[in-house]
Write a protein that holds these residues in place. Structure first.
Motif, PDB file in Angstrom:
ATOM      1  N   SER A  90      57.887  12.582   6.298  1.00  0.00           N
ATOM      2  CA  SER A  90      56.968  13.097   6.134  1.00  0.00           C
ATOM      3  C   SER A  90      55.857  12.921   4.749  1.00  0.00           C
ATOM      4  O   SER A  90      56.742  12.375   3.829  1.00  0.00           O
ATOM      5  N   GLY A  92      54.076  12.408   1.444  1.00  0.00           N
ATOM      6  CA  GLY A  92      53.957  13.448   0.317  1.00  0.00           C
ATOM      7  C   GLY A  92      55.225  13.861  -0.171  1.00  0.00           C
ATOM      8  O   GLY A  92      55.263  14.565  -1.269  1.00  0.00           O
ATOM      9  N   TYR A  93      56.476  13.442   0.446  1.00  0.00           N
ATOM     10  CA  TYR A  93      57.666  14.031  -0.089  1.00  0.00           C
ATOM     11  C   TYR A  93      58.515  12.899  -0.773  1.00  0.00           C
ATOM     12  O   TYR A  93      58.239  11.627  -0.611  1.00  0.00           O
ATOM     13  N   LEU A 101      66.836  18.883   1.002  1.00  0.00           N
ATOM     14  CA  LEU A 101      66.730  19.528   2.263  1.00  0.00           C
ATOM     15  C   LEU A 101      68.328  19.655   2.844  1.00  0.00           C
ATOM     16  O   LEU A 101      68.590  20.494   3.657  1.00  0.00           O
TER      17      LEU A 101
ATOM     18  N   LYS B  88      53.490  19.696  12.048  1.00  0.00           N
ATOM     19  CA  LYS B  88      53.155  17.971  11.114  1.00  0.00           C
ATOM     20  C   LYS B  88      51.879  17.504  11.494  1.00  0.00           C
ATOM     21  O   LYS B  88      51.587  16.190  11.799  1.00  0.00           O
ATOM     22  N   VAL B 217      59.132  33.278   1.869  1.00  0.00           N
ATOM     23  CA  VAL B 217      60.510  32.980   1.961  1.00  0.00           C
ATOM     24  C   VAL B 217      60.903  32.092   2.937  1.00  0.00           C
ATOM     25  O   VAL B 217      61.976  31.686   3.067  1.00  0.00           O
ATOM     26  N   ARG B 220      61.626  26.638   2.411  1.00  0.00           N
ATOM     27  CA  ARG B 220      62.565  25.697   2.535  1.00  0.00           C
ATOM     28  C   ARG B 220      62.381  25.160   3.945  1.00  0.00           C
ATOM     29  O   ARG B 220      62.501  24.077   4.419  1.00  0.00           O
ATOM     30  N   GLU B 221      62.298  26.215   4.891  1.00  0.00           N
ATOM     31  CA  GLU B 221      61.969  25.921   6.431  1.00  0.00           C
ATOM     32  C   GLU B 221      60.706  25.119   6.664  1.00  0.00           C
ATOM     33  O   GLU B 221      60.642  24.131   7.378  1.00  0.00           O
ATOM     34  N   LEU B 222      59.718  25.564   6.084  1.00  0.00           N
ATOM     35  CA  LEU B 222      58.607  24.698   6.124  1.00  0.00           C
ATOM     36  C   LEU B 222      58.616  23.139   5.698  1.00  0.00           C
ATOM     37  O   LEU B 222      58.005  22.166   6.312  1.00  0.00           O
ATOM     38  N   ASN B 223      59.298  23.039   4.572  1.00  0.00           N
ATOM     39  CA  ASN B 223      59.583  21.639   4.109  1.00  0.00           C
ATOM     40  C   ASN B 223      60.459  20.931   5.279  1.00  0.00           C
ATOM     41  O   ASN B 223      60.333  19.804   5.710  1.00  0.00           O
ATOM     42  N   ALA B 224      61.363  21.822   5.911  1.00  0.00           N
ATOM     43  CA  ALA B 224      62.511  21.112   6.916  1.00  0.00           C
ATOM     44  C   ALA B 224      61.636  20.903   8.192  1.00  0.00           C
ATOM     45  O   ALA B 224      61.694  19.687   8.799  1.00  0.00           O
ATOM     46  N   SER B 226      58.546  19.617   8.257  1.00  0.00           N
ATOM     47  CA  SER B 226      57.553  18.851   8.046  1.00  0.00           C
ATOM     48  C   SER B 226      58.274  17.439   8.277  1.00  0.00           C
ATOM     49  O   SER B 226      57.771  16.578   8.715  1.00  0.00           O
ATOM     50  N   PHE B 227      59.551  17.703   8.609  1.00  0.00           N
ATOM     51  CA  PHE B 227      60.335  16.346   9.052  1.00  0.00           C
ATOM     52  C   PHE B 227      60.607  16.254  10.261  1.00  0.00           C
ATOM     53  O   PHE B 227      61.467  15.544  10.929  1.00  0.00           O
ATOM     54  N   GLY B 228      60.041  17.312  11.242  1.00  0.00           N
ATOM     55  CA  GLY B 228      60.391  17.309  12.494  1.00  0.00           C
ATOM     56  C   GLY B 228      61.123  18.588  13.023  1.00  0.00           C
ATOM     57  O   GLY B 228      62.073  18.756  11.911  1.00  0.00           O
ATOM     58  N   ARG B 242      62.901  30.757  13.096  1.00  0.00           N
ATOM     59  CA  ARG B 242      62.132  30.605  11.833  1.00  0.00           C
ATOM     60  C   ARG B 242      60.593  30.077  12.355  1.00  0.00           C
ATOM     61  O   ARG B 242      59.896  30.711  11.491  1.00  0.00           O
ATOM     62  N   ALA B 281      53.864  17.033  -1.272  1.00  0.00           N
ATOM     63  CA  ALA B 281      53.773  17.677   0.103  1.00  0.00           C
ATOM     64  C   ALA B 281      55.076  19.029  -0.009  1.00  0.00           C
ATOM     65  O   ALA B 281      54.990  19.781   0.938  1.00  0.00           O
ATOM     66  N   ASN B 282      55.768  18.966  -1.162  1.00  0.00           N
ATOM     67  CA  ASN B 282      56.683  20.109  -1.296  1.00  0.00           C
ATOM     68  C   ASN B 282      56.371  21.231  -1.128  1.00  0.00           C
ATOM     69  O   ASN B 282      55.385  21.881  -2.111  1.00  0.00           O
ATOM     70  N   HIS B 283      56.423  22.302  -0.164  1.00  0.00           N
ATOM     71  CA  HIS B 283      55.902  23.776  -0.101  1.00  0.00           C
ATOM     72  C   HIS B 283      56.303  24.278  -1.147  1.00  0.00           C
ATOM     73  O   HIS B 283      55.773  25.575  -1.471  1.00  0.00           O
TER      74      HIS B 283
END
Lengths: 486, 340
Positions: A90, A92-93, A101, B88, B217, B220-224, B226-228, B242, B281-283
């Motif tokens: 992704s 930007g990370y 994560l 994404k 809340v 962290r799920e939004l970050n996850a 982002s990786f699919g 979620r 990009a980190n939420h």
């Protein structure tokens, strides 16, 4: 051994298409377990079932004795981490953010707290994939291998018991591949991985599962499974198995095509003033003790070079390579020996019947040695005086046949020396050879296959006779020249 | 690699907060009648020296308008962040994927049929809008998945265009059938925070709070995600559950925002994009900063909308689209270029 993963009678189909049929196997704790199979054999589907990406249709999979569908997502993520073939990155990370994560399953969902333990685990995970210096670099600035390692850091931060990997080293160069695999091997985790490359699987896996058409063909150690018949059956390609030159691991080599058959003019002898050259019309497989090209290799040129009696050189091999180059030979395709004997005294022996073979011998017996009594001798540096034997066989020799041909030729040589009453000057006993003898067994690897070449096999008989006769003739010529010069 | 000064400067909550407050003060101060900062301050602490007209304008006209603009901007920006993270897809925002239009249809239906659902009273409007937003969103996702399993960026945007066209014609039809009555709806459709007053703020506020908490809340799920989805599942995210929560929160924010202020396009595209350039990009940072900058952006856009052709006012959507559409074009161009 503790059962880590038990796969029991698993079948799976996409619509009408059966992808897996009654697959069962067990992965033990701490094992590096590989799955091999041609495309479409169902290995990726099997992996997806284990990672719970696909729901089970038939059969059961147990992790630590518990059916996988009964685990909650977070529980399962603490036990099993998956590293897919292609990691979606992704933009930007940073590396660290990605690795963080991996701590998700350890944090409560409503009020997540980032503990020291979380921080430490992430730091260690990044360290173990050797990306510490790049932990604040954004993923899009990394190479493919580094991204894969960053993804691995995330998986390691999950502190799982099992790592599932789908062709983890795809898109990596050789160094990156081994770096990653060594890391996994050292991690002590139970690793289940799909491999594309049979040899890499053999190098790293404790046990392998072979899949074909959705069925488990066999499961066992690489040494048990990587037989020529098994691999040819599963991958439908001709192959040969051999051994890793350094590590005690079996390797396989594929034989995708065969060399053209050559009947006429297979070998030419060229006699020069200072060397004897045999050139072959196609590469011959050679087992030799030669100075250049010793061991097993393919060669088209065989050189027996005359050097003066007082030839001394610190690095004889390099000097010989220089010599070969100066005379227009490619040392990569050459088997090169040296002798102090006059190469004009070479003796040939041809057999051209059912078996075609050809032997060339140069002999000098000034330094004859009786191997049975050699332990009585006090000299340590070998002085010149050499019997060089070249054997060319038009036929396909197995590795065992090469070794037997070597024995047969050596025995015939020893007998020739005995019958010519060649005496070890120091022990005054009949000699079996000289201290610096060299031999090359070359085979065209076409036509008739010879599994054995012992003294009473057809090829062995002819070979022994030819070597015996040529050696005798060569000794006669050597003695004659010595007599003349005296 | 040292980061550029601008990046470090704006990647700071305090800076973002100061900018937001300054913008709000400017928004209150500037208008057909200029009000000095001192009066604003005076009104807030109830000093009697402030002229009655000034404090009247501040309390019942400027302040609710600015506050509403800020909340709407924050809501749309956060919804954009959520859609982009989940799908994404940097091109996703409530407007481009058609969710705003869906919500607008809901709102127009409420106007058209003079709908009042039992027990909901005046909350009928935002709730119907939210339901329409959610239905539209689920439909878009389902359609996109059926059309193309990997949900390419362009597919979703194309479906968004289709939805916008379809809902646009539905609204036009209703407007035409209603005659004069809904003519005002057209102005509302372009988006506006004018003349709404505190009642609209109170109408919007509960949904804003719930939706914001719902997204905060799920950082962290939004970050996850982002990786699919596969990666999210592999680290233990309960994907379906979620995802639904996040979509529901984003729909809540979008639907309620549309209900009170019409379809203001591209805020959810511009703000997350700019913010991502600043903070990555980190939420964890992207969401709160998008909140602050989204609010600021819409207060500014409203300020421009009502001053640029004064005494007349432009719909606020005109301003946001004027900035957002070119950026959208650039992002689309970039994503297509990356493919070839």
């Amino acid at each position: 051994m503790i059962d880590m993963i038990d796969v029991k009678h698993v079948s799976y189909q996409y619509g009408e298409k059966k992808v897996l049929e009654d697959v069962s196997f067990t992965v033990y704790e701490g094992e590096f377990f590989g799955m091999l199979g041609p495309n479409g054999s169902g290995k990726t589907t099997l992996m997806k079932l284990m990672s719970r990406e696909l729901p089970l249709q038939q059969g059961d999979i147990f992790v630590y004795g518990q059916p996988i569908q009964t685990y909650k997502p977070r529980q399962y993520a603490k036990l099993v981490a998956t590293l897919p073939q292609h990691t979606d990155i992704s933009f930007g990370y940073t590396v660290k953010e990605m690795a963080e994560l991996g701590r998700y399953p350890y944090q409560s969902s409503l009020l997540p707290r980032w503990t020291n333990e979380d921080e430490q685990t992430v730091t260690e995970a990044i360290h173990s994939v050797t990306l510490t210096h790049k932990q604040h670099v954004r993923l899009e600035q990394l190479s493919g291998g580094e991204r894969q390692r960053a993804a691995l850091a995330r998986s390691l931060a999950q502190q799982p018991r099992v790592l599932l990997l789908d062709e983890p080293t795809n898109h990596m160069d050789v160094a990156q591949q081994f770096k990653l695999l060594n890391l996994l091997k050292q991690s002590g985790l139970t690793v289940v991985a799909i491999f594309h490359d049979i040899n890499i699987a053999s190098l790293y896996c404790d046990r392998l599962l072979l899949l074909k058409d959705g069925k488990a063909v066999a499961c066992g150690t690489p040494r048990e499974l990587l037989s020529e018949s098994m691999i040819e059956c599963v991958f439908e390609t001709k192959m040969k198995r051999h051994e890793h030159p350094v590590l005690p691991k079996p390797l396989v080599t594929f034989i995708p095509f065969s060399m053209p058959h050559i009947d006429e003019g297979l070998w030419h002898v060229k006699e020069h003033e200072t060397m004897l050259v045999v050139e072959t019309a196609k590469p011959f497989k050679v087992l030799s003790s030669a100075l250049v090209g010793g061991g097993i290799r393919w060669a088209t040129t065989f050189v027996n070079r005359h050097v003066p009696l007082d030839y001394r050189c610190d690095d004889a091999e390099q000097e010989m390579i220089q010599f070969l180059r100066q005379h227009g030979f490619d040392e990569q395709w050459t088997v090169g020996m040296m002798t102090a004997v006059d190469v004009k005294d070479v003796a040939f022996s041809f057999v051209d019947e059912d078996i075609r073979l050809f032997v060339a011998v140069t002999a000098g017996v000034g330094n004859a040695v009786d191997s049975a009594n050699a332990w009585r001798r006090t000299d340590v540096v070998a002085s010149p005086g050499t019997i060089n034997t070249f054997v060319f066989i038009d036929g396909h020799l197995s590795e065992a046949a090469f070794v037997q041909a070597l024995m047969t030729a050596t025995e015939a040589k020893a007998k020739a020396l005995c019958d010519k009453q060649v005496v070890d000057p120091q022990t005054n006993t009949i000699a079996t050879g000289t201290s610096t003898d060299s031999i090359a067994i070359a085979a065209s690897q076409q036509g008739t296959c010879y599994a054995y070449a012992g003294t009473i096999t057809p090829v062995g008989k002819q070979l022994a006779r030819a070597v015996y006769e040529a050696t005798q003739t060569a000794i006669d010529r050597y003695r004659k020249r010595k007599g003349e010069s005296r | 690699m040292p980061k550029p000064f601008i990046q470090t400067f704006f990647n700071n909550y305090i800076v973002a907060l100061i900018i937001a407050i300054t913008t709000i003060l400017l928004g209150i101060s500037i208008g057909s009648q200029s009000i000095p900062f001192s009066s604003i301050w005076g009104t807030l602490i109830h000093t009697p020296t402030v002229p009655a007209t000034d404090s009247q304008i501040i309390v019942s006209i400027r302040l609710p308008r600015v506050v509403l603009a800020f909340l709407i901007g924050a809501a749309l920006a956060m919804a954009g962040v959520a859609f982009q993270g989940l799908l994404k897809n940097v091109l996703a925002d409530p407007y481009t994927i058609g969710v705003s239009s869906g919500a607008a249809v809901g709102a127009v239906i409420v106007f058209f049929f003079h709908l009042y659902l039992p027990f909901l009273g005046r909350f009928t409007l935002p709730i119907v809008s939210i339901i329409f937003a959610l239905i539209t969103l689920l439909f878009v996702l389902l359609f996109a998945r059926l059309a193309e399993r990997n949900m390419a960026m362009e597919t979703i945007v194309l479906i968004g265009i289709m939805m916008n066209a379809f809902f646009g014609s539905l609204i036009s039809l209703m407007v035409a059938l209603s005659g004069e009555e809904l003519r005002q709806v057209i102005g509302w459709l372009m988006g506006s925070v004018a003349m709404r007053g505190w009642s609209y703020v109170s109408l919007f506020f509960p949904f804003f709070v719930i939706g914001s908490i719902g997204l905060f809340v799920h950082i962290r799920e939004l970050n996850a995600f982002s990786f699919g989805e596969q990666a999210a599942a592999s680290i233990g995210v309960h994907v379906l559950q979620r995802k639904l929560f996040i979509l529901l929160s984003a729909s809540l924010l979008t639907g309620a925002a549309v209900a009170v202020s019409g379809t203001i396009g591209f805020v959810g595209l511009v703000i997350p994009h700019m913010t991502r350039l600043i903070c990555g990009a980190n939420h964890k940072r992207l969401l709160p900063l998008s909140f602050l900058y989204g609010g600021t952006f819409l207060v500014l856009a409203d300020l421009v909308a009502r001053t640029i052709v004064a005494p007349r006012e432009l719909p606020i959507g005109v301003i946001t689209s004027f900035i957002g559409a070119p950026l959208f074009a650039i992002l689309l161009f970039k994503s297509l270029r990356r493919k070839t």
